[in-house]
Design an enzyme around this catalytic site. Structure first.
Site, PDB file in Angstrom:
ATOM      1  N   LYS A  24       0.886  -1.189   0.000  1.00 24.58           N
ATOM      2  CA  LYS A  24       0.000   0.000   0.000  1.00 24.58           C
ATOM      3  C   LYS A  24       0.911   1.222   0.000  1.00 24.58           C
ATOM      4  O   LYS A  24       1.497   1.578   1.010  1.00 24.58           O
ATOM      5  CB  LYS A  24      -0.867  -0.035   1.255  1.00 24.58           C
ATOM      6  N   GLU A  43       8.931   1.565  11.221  1.00 18.87           N
ATOM      7  CA  GLU A  43      10.034   2.501  10.936  1.00 18.87           C
ATOM      8  C   GLU A  43       9.428   3.889  10.940  1.00 18.87           C
ATOM      9  O   GLU A  43       8.695   4.250  10.008  1.00 18.87           O
ATOM     10  CB  GLU A  43      10.639   2.178   9.566  1.00 18.87           C
ATOM     11  N   GLU A  80       9.443  16.851  14.681  1.00 18.31           N
ATOM     12  CA  GLU A  80       9.919  16.511  13.332  1.00 18.31           C
ATOM     13  C   GLU A  80       9.246  17.453  12.342  1.00 18.31           C
ATOM     14  O   GLU A  80       8.016  17.478  12.241  1.00 18.31           O
ATOM     15  CB  GLU A  80       9.560  15.062  13.001  1.00 18.31           C
ATOM     16  N   CYS A  92      13.801  10.628   6.859  1.00 14.87           N
ATOM     17  CA  CYS A  92      13.503  10.331   8.272  1.00 14.87           C
ATOM     18  C   CYS A  92      14.741  10.529   9.139  1.00 14.87           C
ATOM     19  O   CYS A  92      14.636  10.925  10.290  1.00 14.87           O
ATOM     20  CB  CYS A  92      12.968   8.917   8.413  1.00 14.87           C
TER      21      CYS A  92
END
Ligand code: NDP
Length: 495
Positions: free
Chosen positions: A184, A260, A394, A294
């Site tokens: 997906k 993750e 973040e 990331c």
């Protein structure tokens, strides 16, 4: 900050309609949505979305495939993955252009990404034939054997920032271990994902049902996949908050998860580091991929002795970066992926002005070339308190937070001061310090005198709220297996 060049490097683009007739591995019968080019706003693809019934079809076919020879034939799996790696390499230029058009990143970076995806497939092609258990004597005439078996049907859910390497670093080990996979992709990058899966799906030796792709909103299609009783494991890459939801819903069926997640990685520069190399490293860590990695080194932590000089030289470099179209070879900083991301990052830059001092970037990007795209100036903010939002949250864009430390203990404290623990960088010529801080920093990866270097054979993953489990390497393969113990008793009586 210098302005982008004219857009003459762009050939005209005709939107593609997906899935096409020769992409039956994409199970989609719902309404159509569009993906757009972040540099221009042009439509890249019109994509038919999947419905929960498509998810069900994909999972049912995958379960049926797990009854065939795929799960027991490592040589077959190795051949399929090896040919997939070759196909990605052969199609690198075409895939890289589509990746840039749909995701926005620089063409050179897009090419690196396609080749990185090929590396993962190639590495795990070899691993497919090297999955071992153990054998042991448990007593007179009693033996135990452990086997690593595939988990079953694995849902691989991917984000938009590195849609190909993050796809193959889960897909390739999952397939190598003998699982069936339903992918997906992020709704912002469906076309490049489908294009990259096509050569694998077309492999004449890939059994029916082993690979499928479903597309559409995470809240509907992703959720249906996570909750489906026929799915045994979810390999999810994305934001920490989404990861928490995925884990909650997976818990209802006691499914295995690999997560993750997000990061806010510190990049620490000591006065004894080679300054030019550290400057290159700090800029690349923060601004490669327009900060949408990331592991981005989004917190620069400088030893006081060199802080002023380092920051002055870094600011000069940042001001010289060219913001522009990813297809323009002279671009240093490509657009961010969407209007939503652009607005969120510009809000953080405003916040940075209140919480600290903007020492580079941060200004308006004026000019016609910037009007239709999602551009953000690379920005450096200094003078920040450890609990400021610019340090803690973040941002996932080209915004670098700078802090200063006086000794090793303070550097460690600042490095570990967020809820994330994905990665860190350390620049020093002291071996002793490198070992000590390498051990003390709470992160799944610590780069020493380098940054953002990835190898298929070296494990990565998150501490704290950056994730669960490991990707890449042998451990990254073992994540997609379950251990079975066979116990043989050769004695004539039971007791
Ligand atoms: P999101 O968490 O928003 O989405 C990731 C994927 O999950 C998408 O495919 C999304 O679909 C899907 N999704 C969303 N909601 C659900 C749900 N309820 N159930 C199942 N699936 C769902 O992340 P982004 O795509 O915005 O990616 C950026 C984030 O990913 C950053 O936080 C970044 O740090 C992290 N990341 C982590 C990496 C790592 O290795 N640790 C690597 C790369 C990125 P849709 O697109 O339709 O919303």
């Amino acid at each position: 900050m210098s302005a982008p060049s004219a857009t003459t490097h762009r050939a005209a683009w005709t939107p593609v309609d997906l899935p096409s007739g020769d992409q039956p591995f994409v199970r989609a019968r719902g309404a159509t949505f569009e993906s757009t080019d972040p540099a221009t706003g042009e439509v890249v693809a019109r994509v038919r979305a999947s419905e929960p019934a498509d998810v069900d079809d994909a999972v049912t076919a995958a379960r049926a495939a797990m009854r065939g020879r795929w799960r027991d034939d490592g040589a077959l799996r190795g051949r399929v993955l090896y040919r997939y790696a070759q196909a990605l390499r052969e199609n690198a230029d075409r895939l890289a252009e589509l990746l840039t058009r749909e995701q926005g990143k620089k063409l050179a970076e897009a090419r690196i990404e396609v080749l990185g995806a090929a590396n993962h497939a190639e590495y795990y092609a070899g691993q497919a034939r090297a999955i071992h258990g153990r054998a042991m004597a448990l007593g007179p005439n009693v033996h135990g054997v452990t086997l690593r078996e595939p988990v079953g049907v694995v849902a691989v859910i991917t984000p938009w920032n590195w849609p190909l390497t993050l796809l193959t670093r889960s897909l390739a080990p999952a397939l190598a271990a003998g699982n069936a996979v339903v992918v997906k992709p992020a709704s912002l990058t469906p076309a490049i994902t489908i294009a990259a899966l096509e050569p694998l799906a077309a492999d004449p030796e890939l059994p029916e049902g082993v690979l499928a792709c479903v597309v559409g909103s995470g809240g509907v299609v992703g959720d249906a996949l996570v909750r489906h009783p026929g799915v045994d494991m979810i390999a999810f890459t994305g934001e920490s908050s989404t990861g928490v939801d995925v884990m909650k819903h997976a818990a209802e069926g006691l499914k295995k998860v690999s997560l993750e997640l997000g990061g806010k990685s510190p990049n620490i520069v000591f006065a004894d580091a080679p300054m030019d190399k550290a400057l290159d490293g700090a800029a690349a860590a923060a601004f490669s991929s327009t900060g949408q990695i990331c592991t981005a080194g989004s917190r620069l932590i400088l030893e006081r002795e060199i802080a002023d000089e380092f920051l002055t030289r870094l600011a000069e470099r940042v001001e010289a970066l060219r913001v522009g179209d990813g297809l323009d070879p002279s671009t240093d900083i490509a657009p961010v992926v969407s209007r939503g991301q652009q607005r969120a990052i510009l809000d953080y830059i405003e916040l940075g002005r209140r919480e600290g001092e903007v020492v580079a970037g941060g200004g308006e990007l004026a000019g016609e070339a910037y009007e239709s795209g999602c551009f953000v100036p690379p920005t450096v903010v200094s003078g920040l308190a450890p609990d400021s939002r610019i340090v803690q949250e973040e941002i996932f864009g080209p915004v670098l937070a700078v802090q200063v430390f006086d000794d090793d203990d303070e550097a460690i404290e600042l490095a570990n001061c967020t809820r994330f623990g994905l990665a860190a960088g350390l620049w020093t010529s002291s071996l002793q310090r490198a070992w000590r801080l390498g051990r003390e920093i709470e992160a799944g990866t610590v780069w020493i005198n380098t940054y953002n270097r990835f190898y298929s054979e070296l494990e990565v993953g998150g501490f704290k709220e950056s994730g669960l489990g490991r990707q890449q390497g042998v451990v990254g393969l073992e994540e997609f297996t379950d251990v079975k113990s066979l116990n043989f008793d050769g004695n004539p009586t039971l007791w």
